[in-house]
Design a protein around this motif. Sequence first.
Motif, short mmCIF file in Angstrom:
data_model
loop_
_atom_site.label_atom_id
_atom_site.label_comp_id
_atom_site.label_asym_id
_atom_site.label_seq_id
_atom_site.Cartn_x
_atom_site.Cartn_y
_atom_site.Cartn_z
N ALA A 190 51.35 43.14 55.37
CA ALA A 190 51.81 41.75 55.40
C ALA A 190 50.68 40.80 55.02
O ALA A 190 50.89 39.83 54.27
CB ALA A 190 52.36 41.41 56.78
N ALA A 191 49.48 41.06 55.52
CA ALA A 191 48.33 40.22 55.19
C ALA A 191 47.99 40.33 53.71
O ALA A 191 47.67 39.32 53.06
CB ALA A 191 47.13 40.61 56.04
N CYS A 192 48.06 41.54 53.16
CA CYS A 192 47.79 41.72 51.73
C CYS A 192 48.77 40.92 50.89
O CYS A 192 48.37 40.23 49.93
CB CYS A 192 47.87 43.20 51.37
SG CYS A 192 46.61 44.24 52.14
N ALA A 193 50.06 41.00 51.24
CA ALA A 193 51.06 40.25 50.49
C ALA A 193 50.89 38.75 50.67
O ALA A 193 51.04 37.97 49.72
CB ALA A 193 52.46 40.68 50.93
N GLY A 194 50.55 38.32 51.91
CA GLY A 194 50.37 36.90 52.16
C GLY A 194 49.22 36.31 51.38
O GLY A 194 49.34 35.21 50.79
N LEU A 195 48.10 36.99 51.34
CA LEU A 195 46.95 36.51 50.58
C LEU A 195 47.25 36.48 49.09
O LEU A 195 46.78 35.58 48.37
CB LEU A 195 45.74 37.40 50.85
CG LEU A 195 45.14 37.29 52.27
CD1 LEU A 195 44.12 38.40 52.50
CD2 LEU A 195 44.49 35.92 52.47
N ALA A 196 48.03 37.45 48.63
CA ALA A 196 48.41 37.44 47.22
C ALA A 196 49.32 36.25 46.90
O ALA A 196 49.16 35.59 45.87
CB ALA A 196 49.11 38.75 46.87
N ALA A 247 48.66 48.20 48.25
CA ALA A 247 47.80 47.21 48.90
C ALA A 247 46.58 46.88 48.05
O ALA A 247 46.16 45.72 47.97
CB ALA A 247 47.38 47.71 50.28
N VAL A 248 46.01 47.90 47.42
CA VAL A 248 44.88 47.66 46.51
C VAL A 248 45.31 46.76 45.36
O VAL A 248 44.59 45.82 44.98
CB VAL A 248 44.32 48.99 45.98
CG1 VAL A 248 43.32 48.76 44.86
CG2 VAL A 248 43.66 49.78 47.11
N ALA A 249 46.49 47.01 44.80
CA ALA A 249 46.98 46.19 43.68
C ALA A 249 47.20 44.74 44.09
O ALA A 249 47.16 43.85 43.24
CB ALA A 249 48.28 46.79 43.14
N LEU A 250 47.41 44.50 45.38
CA LEU A 250 47.62 43.12 45.86
C LEU A 250 46.33 42.42 46.24
O LEU A 250 46.30 41.19 46.36
CB LEU A 250 48.55 43.13 47.07
CG LEU A 250 50.01 43.51 46.81
CD1 LEU A 250 50.78 43.54 48.12
CD2 LEU A 250 50.67 42.54 45.83
N THR A 251 45.25 43.17 46.45
CA THR A 251 44.02 42.56 46.97
C THR A 251 42.86 42.61 45.99
O THR A 251 41.71 42.47 46.39
CB THR A 251 43.59 43.26 48.28
OG1 THR A 251 43.44 44.67 48.04
CG2 THR A 251 44.62 43.05 49.38
N LEU A 252 43.15 42.80 44.72
CA LEU A 252 42.07 42.76 43.74
C LEU A 252 41.36 41.42 43.80
O LEU A 252 42.02 40.38 43.94
CB LEU A 252 42.62 43.00 42.33
CG LEU A 252 43.28 44.37 42.10
CD1 LEU A 252 43.93 44.41 40.73
CD2 LEU A 252 42.25 45.48 42.24
N PRO A 253 40.04 41.40 43.75
CA PRO A 253 39.30 40.14 43.89
C PRO A 253 39.77 39.10 42.87
O PRO A 253 39.96 39.40 41.69
CB PRO A 253 37.84 40.55 43.62
CG PRO A 253 37.80 41.99 44.01
CD PRO A 253 39.13 42.55 43.64
N GLY A 254 39.98 37.89 43.36
CA GLY A 254 40.45 36.82 42.51
C GLY A 254 39.34 36.18 41.71
O GLY A 254 38.16 36.47 41.88
N ASP A 255 39.72 35.29 40.81
CA ASP A 255 38.74 34.60 39.96
C ASP A 255 38.82 33.08 40.14
O ASP A 255 38.64 32.32 39.20
CB ASP A 255 38.99 34.96 38.50
CG ASP A 255 40.44 34.73 38.07
OD1 ASP A 255 41.22 34.26 38.91
OD2 ASP A 255 40.76 35.04 36.92
N ARG A 256 39.08 32.65 41.38
CA ARG A 256 39.14 31.22 41.67
C ARG A 256 37.76 30.59 41.48
O ARG A 256 36.75 31.13 41.92
CB ARG A 256 39.62 30.97 43.10
CG ARG A 256 41.08 31.36 43.33
CD ARG A 256 41.42 31.27 44.81
NE ARG A 256 41.22 29.92 45.34
CZ ARG A 256 42.13 28.97 45.33
NH1 ARG A 256 43.30 29.20 44.78
NH2 ARG A 256 41.87 27.79 45.84
#
Length: 406
Positions: A263-269, A318-327
């Motif tokens: 749930a946290a992984c999806a929420g952050l995504a 979960a890995v596919a949802l938490t890849l480091p972003g580029d903000r």
Amino acid sequence: MNAVRWALPLFFAAGLLRGGFNSVWAEDGQEFLTDALSLPWYEPFATPFNGYFHTVARGCFAVIALFPVSWAAALNATFAAALTALLATAVFAAARDRLGAGAGAGAWVVAGAAAVPVGYVPNTLAQLQFPLVYAGLWMLLWSPSRTFPRVVACTLPALAVLNSILGLLLVPVALLRLGLRRDLDALLRAGVLLPGAALQLVPLLAGGSRRDVGERPDLDPVSVAGTYLRWGVPRSFLGFLDAFDDAWLSHRAVVLLGLAVPAACAGLALLRRTRPQWRLAALLAGFAAFAGAFQLAVHGAPEGRYLVLITLPNIAAAVALTLPGDRPDGRFGAVPFVALATLVAAVSVAGLRPDGYTDGLPRWDTTVSYARAQCQAEPRLRRVTVHTAQWPVLGWEAVLPCDRLR
């Protein structure tokens, strides 16, 4: 390519640490080793067990039977560790390409979990069917451009279906790929599954093989979904924690904690704190739910080995949802991925040698010595039956020909 070359020996070493070199697992001894030692080399390939055929495992035991019987346990464990390492390496190559540029660390997490899958009885060829189906899934999600990877990507799904009826879970994935891509490669990926599908289904439907292992199917979708959410998803991320089996309050708390991870992984995504690959994550999580529901419905109750096809796709999703972003503001950065990777690593290390695997299992060297002594003491004796599991709690046994022992 250099990373792939490093992956294989590391994964093989991890597999060897799982042990099992002086004991023979249930089906490995009673079915595969017994048949390989007692029947002509070709006959076991046409012999079903539990209603389906195990082509890869039978092939490995055909080779094992060429060596002294006393080597069987060590060869079984070594073959299983080597093949699991090869499968994890193939997953690594596929995940690295699918996760995209800069996602090498994500590929290591996905493949590392596949090298020591939670719920997988360590180093047994009978259980190789589970990581083989998972590797086949990644091959269907992969579109390599070079010749050798393309051959691997076609071969592993075909072997998965030839080795287990669970390989049929790959058929909808192959058909989905064909419907989306509509090209020759997608048609070939679907076509290579047909021989295995025919091998597994035609004898079963025609009565030539029978699945009769005392299971009580659970055809209630609400019950199956509830078991999947309470059992499959939490253990995907927390492994086998003692708290799962403690008091009701503790069990409930751990289940909620396990559900909170995805749930946290999806929420952050959704909040764009990461760089999610939604389609890939949805395919992986959907396969985990599909495979989990199928296994739970057919068997009627959860078993540790069924976690492989639930845990590994869920971790990869979960890995596919938490890849480091580029903000540009740098908020969160790689923190979600690092946290997930740390959790997966801790669970994998904790489950490297599952408790109870070798508890009570007879030592193979002692077992073979006992059988050899019997054969030598009775010249007319043709075979000896030996126990390979906790007897009489579990009645697994192997039959050893005396002409292989004298």
